[in-house]
Scaffold this motif. Structure first.
Motif, PDB file in Angstrom:
ATOM      1  N   PRO A  30      56.410 -46.782  64.128  1.00 52.05           N
ATOM      2  CA  PRO A  30      56.097 -46.737  64.969  1.00 52.05           C
ATOM      3  C   PRO A  30      54.895 -46.935  64.711  1.00 52.05           C
ATOM      4  O   PRO A  30      53.614 -47.417  65.501  1.00 52.05           O
ATOM      5  N   LEU A  31      53.631 -47.461  63.620  1.00 52.73           N
ATOM      6  CA  LEU A  31      52.688 -48.237  63.137  1.00 52.73           C
ATOM      7  C   LEU A  31      52.557 -49.179  63.269  1.00 52.73           C
ATOM      8  O   LEU A  31      51.469 -50.367  63.823  1.00 52.73           O
ATOM      9  N   TYR A  32      54.072 -50.091  63.756  1.00 52.41           N
ATOM     10  CA  TYR A  32      53.474 -51.459  64.360  1.00 52.41           C
ATOM     11  C   TYR A  32      53.155 -51.660  65.760  1.00 52.41           C
ATOM     12  O   TYR A  32      52.072 -52.427  66.161  1.00 52.41           O
ATOM     13  N   ASN A  33      54.398 -50.741  66.213  1.00 56.20           N
ATOM     14  CA  ASN A  33      54.004 -50.726  68.016  1.00 56.20           C
ATOM     15  C   ASN A  33      54.169 -49.550  68.903  1.00 56.20           C
ATOM     16  O   ASN A  33      53.898 -50.219  69.930  1.00 56.20           O
ATOM     17  N   GLY A  34      53.701 -48.797  67.971  1.00 52.99           N
ATOM     18  CA  GLY A  34      53.869 -47.546  68.669  1.00 52.99           C
ATOM     19  C   GLY A  34      54.939 -46.386  68.864  1.00 52.99           C
ATOM     20  O   GLY A  34      55.253 -45.745  69.527  1.00 52.99           O
ATOM     21  N   HIS A  35      56.249 -47.606  68.754  1.00 55.78           N
ATOM     22  CA  HIS A  35      58.176 -47.358  69.135  1.00 55.78           C
ATOM     23  C   HIS A  35      58.644 -46.655  67.686  1.00 55.78           C
ATOM     24  O   HIS A  35      58.508 -47.368  66.244  1.00 55.78           O
ATOM     25  N   ARG A  36      59.250 -45.738  68.262  1.00 59.64           N
ATOM     26  CA  ARG A  36      60.189 -45.980  66.656  1.00 59.64           C
ATOM     27  C   ARG A  36      61.207 -46.221  66.783  1.00 59.64           C
ATOM     28  O   ARG A  36      61.783 -46.850  68.158  1.00 59.64           O
ATOM     29  N   LEU A  37      62.531 -46.444  66.120  1.00 59.82           N
ATOM     30  CA  LEU A  37      63.720 -46.961  66.157  1.00 59.82           C
ATOM     31  C   LEU A  37      64.727 -45.875  66.601  1.00 59.82           C
ATOM     32  O   LEU A  37      63.889 -45.255  66.936  1.00 59.82           O
ATOM     33  N   SER A  38      66.099 -46.563  67.499  1.00 57.01           N
ATOM     34  CA  SER A  38      67.176 -45.718  67.822  1.00 57.01           C
ATOM     35  C   SER A  38      67.939 -44.765  66.549  1.00 57.01           C
ATOM     36  O   SER A  38      68.340 -45.168  66.534  1.00 57.01           O
ATOM     37  N   GLU A  39      67.708 -43.567  67.125  1.00 59.12           N
ATOM     38  CA  GLU A  39      68.164 -42.949  66.746  1.00 59.12           C
ATOM     39  C   GLU A  39      69.624 -43.118  66.387  1.00 59.12           C
ATOM     40  O   GLU A  39      70.166 -42.902  65.103  1.00 59.12           O
ATOM     41  N   ARG A  40      70.441 -43.115  67.593  1.00 61.11           N
ATOM     42  CA  ARG A  40      71.816 -43.548  67.687  1.00 61.11           C
ATOM     43  C   ARG A  40      72.259 -44.822  67.328  1.00 61.11           C
ATOM     44  O   ARG A  40      72.966 -44.508  66.357  1.00 61.11           O
ATOM     45  N   ILE A  41      71.729 -45.582  66.804  1.00 60.27           N
ATOM     46  CA  ILE A  41      71.521 -47.204  66.292  1.00 60.27           C
ATOM     47  C   ILE A  41      71.047 -46.514  64.280  1.00 60.27           C
ATOM     48  O   ILE A  41      72.623 -47.040  64.008  1.00 60.27           O
ATOM     49  N   GLY A  42      70.565 -45.826  64.832  1.00 58.66           N
ATOM     50  CA  GLY A  42      69.910 -45.635  62.977  1.00 58.66           C
ATOM     51  C   GLY A  42      70.903 -45.029  62.282  1.00 58.66           C
ATOM     52  O   GLY A  42      71.256 -44.757  61.450  1.00 58.66           O
ATOM     53  N   ARG A  43      71.404 -44.063  62.979  1.00 58.47           N
ATOM     54  CA  ARG A  43      72.569 -42.597  62.280  1.00 58.47           C
ATOM     55  C   ARG A  43      73.855 -43.907  62.219  1.00 58.47           C
ATOM     56  O   ARG A  43      74.535 -44.096  60.609  1.00 58.47           O
ATOM     57  N   TRP A  44      74.355 -44.374  63.659  1.00 59.27           N
ATOM     58  CA  TRP A  44      75.396 -45.679  62.562  1.00 59.27           C
ATOM     59  C   TRP A  44      74.740 -46.566  61.445  1.00 59.27           C
ATOM     60  O   TRP A  44      76.168 -46.368  61.152  1.00 59.27           O
ATOM     61  N   GLY A  45      73.834 -46.927  61.915  1.00 58.44           N
ATOM     62  CA  GLY A  45      73.999 -48.256  60.337  1.00 58.44           C
ATOM     63  C   GLY A  45      74.101 -47.319  59.137  1.00 58.44           C
ATOM     64  O   GLY A  45      74.177 -48.086  58.532  1.00 58.44           O
ATOM     65  N   CYS A  46      72.988 -46.013  59.230  1.00 61.09           N
ATOM     66  CA  CYS A  46      72.997 -45.503  57.616  1.00 61.09           C
ATOM     67  C   CYS A  46      74.492 -45.333  57.137  1.00 61.09           C
ATOM     68  O   CYS A  46      74.686 -45.207  56.125  1.00 61.09           O
ATOM     69  N   GLY A  47      75.247 -44.280  58.469  1.00 62.26           N
ATOM     70  CA  GLY A  47      76.740 -43.966  57.585  1.00 62.26           C
ATOM     71  C   GLY A  47      77.856 -45.290  57.150  1.00 62.26           C
ATOM     72  O   GLY A  47      78.257 -45.652  56.484  1.00 62.26           O
TER      73      GLY A  47
END
Length: 838
Positions: free
Chosen positions: A424-441
């Motif tokens: 969010p420091l780059y442009n104010g937007h958080r990355l996707s929680e749903r995509i992030g959970r799949w990616g982390c898994g």
């Protein structure tokens, strides 16, 4: 402007146009001219994107290798190509991803985290990045022409000597990676000075963020570890290019000398990679748990302990190389000991999670994955510290599994947690929680499926670096599972990086501190960093000072505008963070870009033996550097600068009060460590001889006249500094001219005495190490010639003044250091045989 009791400006309205002037001073270039930007907010992003690109490219090479090993007798690639793939994979991951990516995060985050407007040498940051990018891309592209090195990322001779590697692949590694290490050292100097001298007022060492501590320790390790690799690559390239036999046993050389130099860099490098990642973890864990970090002081001491102990571990990789029992036992003990401060940090993070209430968002999931994987890698590392076990597991896939559990667990998972946390420091937007959970898994499951079986197949006897294997060895199942896991892990990485790109192209907005964090990088930011530099009063300023964001954004803290119309930040004292003076920063420009391109051209053209174009490129690089330096040391319009609350500070500093003076001290430490590595090589080769010097070699006679001239050169430079203090420019110029004549004369005299004694570097390794010491001395003669001429030019043009004298002060430091090295080198060559009693 009136002042409140706490020493800060009060809430009176700010002057009209103050913010506009600040924005004009820091306005970035647009379009293709963005390549000329030097601001950390741009260079850090370029750095990070390039490092992630190399991560993906090296990952593709790994997938090809895993596909080749999925089944016995596979023929996806032939043996020679496979050797190039594993060499390039390891080299790119270690040199072009792991170290640069932690420096990239530091360049991007640290100024804002410390409350500064930028790092103190923005052009040096830009130069370091572009040199890394140009050289790294050229190095990787060798894979498309079959010219990649094939001797492993560790490049052990004699395999990488001219006899067994007659092509230019090894030269691409030695020259390409060597100057990329120079880029890393430049970045380390920038970060050390930035951390020590540009913290927000009130941010004492005891209030410094853990990430800053981690980067400081790692950068100091770079200063003393990387020069050993630079020395080693120079020696091996001299052997390949000129037949100087440093590592050829038949002529008195020793392949183990390379291992000593390489692993003195190589094992600390593992912790250079891990410590900044650990610092990121120490920043994220308290925020995700919503509580203060447990054991802050213990973590800081643990970081320092890991850094110190890591330098005792280089022989950890040489347990099977035939070392003496004392050296192996000491290294084994150190290998156990380093796990203690590492465990202190892990337990502190676990305690922080236990103490708070953890938010199960994507950064937390990656952090939990990091804990599991890294701890398992640490446990296998303790196993490998046991000498009998290491003898059995050495050079097997068990070591491959351990290495990846430590590096992927210790770096990649914290890095992806950081991407989701700080995006969010780059442009104010958080990355996707749903995509992030799949990616982390996918990353967690795929990684463990890919690398845990390698422990088993390694213990079953599969050696590393084989391109195929026969059926019936009970390795097939484990390799098939590992290959499947590698593709699952790659899918998770691809998913997360796609989410990153998708999010970062969205329109900019205010980030709003989505995690309710505690550190200064979450203050409202612009291209200029913070609107005003905050006065820090606690370790968690945003939690302890809730009004701080509004006060900083309103310009109620220090340096709310631009004093002289340009880019500026504050210099503070290293320990207590008291304001000492104003630092005027350079603006954007093409000089660092051109200098980096010239540096890359010099080394890469040497690789293909285009000597004249190489030196033309080197001249262009030197010219660009001199151009950017010419305008940097300039006197201020006024002696004092008003920084708010009615407080004025000096607008410049000189000598030990100057940040550039300390940067030169650090550069001298790097330079001296390269020299010490050459000295170690000479001692190592000498002690292996029955008679020193060896038959056919003679010691040079005399040397007192050369030593006297060197002492005179140092004294004359001290006279030049004294003349500057008394504004005697003519005396200064005379002193510099005489100092140059004395230093260059002494070096020429010493070289002449060695030639008269019949020095023949090709005859034996002892003579080659003597010639290497002499060559290093002559290189310093060229450096002093350039620096001395530059001082004279500034004096003749009236630009060398009492309030703009950094050029002279820094040249004097380098002068004394070069003289000291020359004297020590002369003594080492002449007195070592007598000391050895031969």
């Amino acid at each position: 402007m009136t002042q409140t009791p706490d020493g800060l400006p009060n809430a009176l309205p700010r002057p009209d146009g103050e913010l506009d002037a600040l924005q004009r001073a820091w306005k970035p270039p647009s379009g293709w001219r963005r390549l000329s930007a030097v601001n950390n907010s741009h260079i850090g992003v370029y750095y990070l994107a390039t490092a992630l690109l190399f991560f993906v490219l090296a990952g593709v090479l790994a997938l090809v290798m895993r596909t080749q090993l999925a089944l016995p007798g596979n023929s996806v690639v032939e043996a020679g190509t496979y050797n190039q793939l594993f060499t390039l994979h390891g080299s790119v991951m270690m040199f072009l991803f792991a170290v640069p990516v932690v420096e990239a995060v530091a360049v991007w985050l640290l100024p804002n985290m410390l409350g500064a407007r930028d790092l103190p040498f923005p052009r040096l940051s830009a130069y370091a990045f572009w040199a890394y990018a140009f050289g790294g891309i050229a190095f990787f592209c060798t894979v498309f022409f079959g010219a990649s090195p094939d001797g492993g990322w560790f490049m052990y001779p004699p395999l990488t000597g001219k006899e067994y590697s007659p092509g230019i692949g090894a030269d691409w590694w030695l020259l390409g990676i060597g100057f990329i290490e120079i880029s890393a050292i430049a970045g380390a100097i920038e970060l050390i000075i930035g951390i020590l001298f540009t913290r927000a007022p009130g941010m004492t060492l005891g209030r410094m963020p853990p990430f800053a501590w981690a980067v400081l320790v790692a950068a100091l390790m770079v200063i003393f570890a990387f020069p050993a690799l630079i020395a080693g690559t120079l020696l091996l390239e001299l052997e390949r290019a000129f037949d100087w036999p440093f590592f050829i046993p038949a002529r008195g050389g020793d392949p183990l000398l390379w291992q000593h130099l390489f692993w003195f860099f190589g094992h600390p490098e593992v912790y250079i990679i891990f410590l900044p990642a650990a610092g990121m973890v120490s920043m994220m864990v308290p925020v995700m748990a919503g509580t203060t970090l447990v054991g802050y002081r213990a973590i800081v001491w643990a970081l320092a302990a890991v850094g110190a102990i890591s330098f005792l571990l280089w022989m950890h990789h040489m347990f099977t190389a035939g070392l003496g029992p004392l050296a192996m036992h000491i290294t084994s003990i150190a290998s156990f000991a380093v796990s203690i401060p590492s465990a202190v940090q892990v337990f502190a993070w676990i305690a922080t999670f236990w103490k708070g209430r953890v938010r199960m968002v994507v950064p937390s999931l990656f952090l939990l994955g990091f804990h599991f994987i890294f701890v398992l890698g640490g446990l296998t590392g303790v196993m490998l510290a046991v000498l009998p076990f290491d003898w059995q597991a050495h050079d097997s896939y068990f070591v491959v599994a351990h290495l990846h559990y430590v590096l992927v667990g210790g770096l990649v998972f914290p890095l992806f947690a950081a991407l989701y946390y700080w995006a969010p420091l780059y442009n104010g937007h958080r990355l996707s929680e749903r995509i992030g959970r799949w990616g982390c898994g996918l990353m967690f499951g795929g990684f463990n499926l890919a690398f845990f079986p390698l422990h088993i197949v390694g213990l079953a006897g599969m050696p590393r670096r084989v391109y195929t294997y026969a059926e019936g060895l009970d390795w097939t199942l484990w390799n098939a599972l590992s290959t499947a896991g590698a593709y699952v892990f790659a899918a998770g990485v691809l998913l997360c990086l796609t989410d990153l790109v998708r999010t970062l192209v969205r329109p900019r907005r205010e980030h709003g501190d989505p995690w309710k964090a505690d550190s200064l990088e979450w203050l409202p930011q612009g291209d200029y960093g913070v609107r005003s530099i905050p006065q820090v009063a606690s370790r968690e300023p945003l939690w302890e000072q809730p009004a701080l964001p509004a006060e900083v954004a309103a310009g109620r803290h220090w340096l709310p505008g631009t004093v002289f119309g340009g880019r500026e930040t504050l210099v503070t004292s290293p320990v207590r963070a008291h304001v000492t003076h104003l630092l005027r920063l350079p603006g954007d420009g093409w000089a660092p870009f051109v200098a980096a391109a010239g540096t890359a051209g010099f080394f890469l053209l040497l690789t293909v033996a285009w000597i004249v174009p190489a030196f033309i490129a080197g001249g262009i690089s030197l010219g660009a550097m001199l151009i950017w330096l010419w305008g940097s040391d300039r006197p201020p319009p006024r002696d004092m600068a008003a920084i708010g609350a009615g407080v004025s500070v000096p607008a410049t500093a000189s000598g030990r009060a100057s940040h550039s003076w300390w940067a030169m001290v650090i550069l001298l430490a790097v330079d001296s460590t390269v020299f010490a590595s050459f000295g170690f090589a000479h001692i190592h080769v000498s002690m292996a001889l029955d008679v020193c010097p060896p038959p056919g070699a003679r010691l040079p006679e005399g040397g007192l006249w050369a030593a006297a001239l060197l002492g005179l050169a140092s004294a004359l430079m001290a006279w030049a500094v004294h003349s500057m203090k008394h504004a005697r420019q003519r005396a200064l110029r005379l002193a510099v001219v005489l100092a140059l004549a004395s230093a260059l004369g002494a070096m020429a005299l010493d070289w002449g005495m060695h030639l008269q004694a019949g020095l023949s570097p090709r005859a034996n390794a002892w003579s080659a190490t003597v010639a290497a010491l002499l060559a290093w001395q002559c290189f310093h003669g060229l450096v002093l010639l350039v620096m001395g001429s530059y001082v004279l030019a500034r004096s003749w043009t009236g630009k060398l003044r009492q309030d703009a004298r950094a050029t002279l002060d820094n040249t004097a430091l380098m002068w004394h250091g070069a003289v000291a090295q020359s004297l020590i080198g002369m003594a080492l060559v002449r007195w070592l045989p007598s000391w050895m009693g031969t």
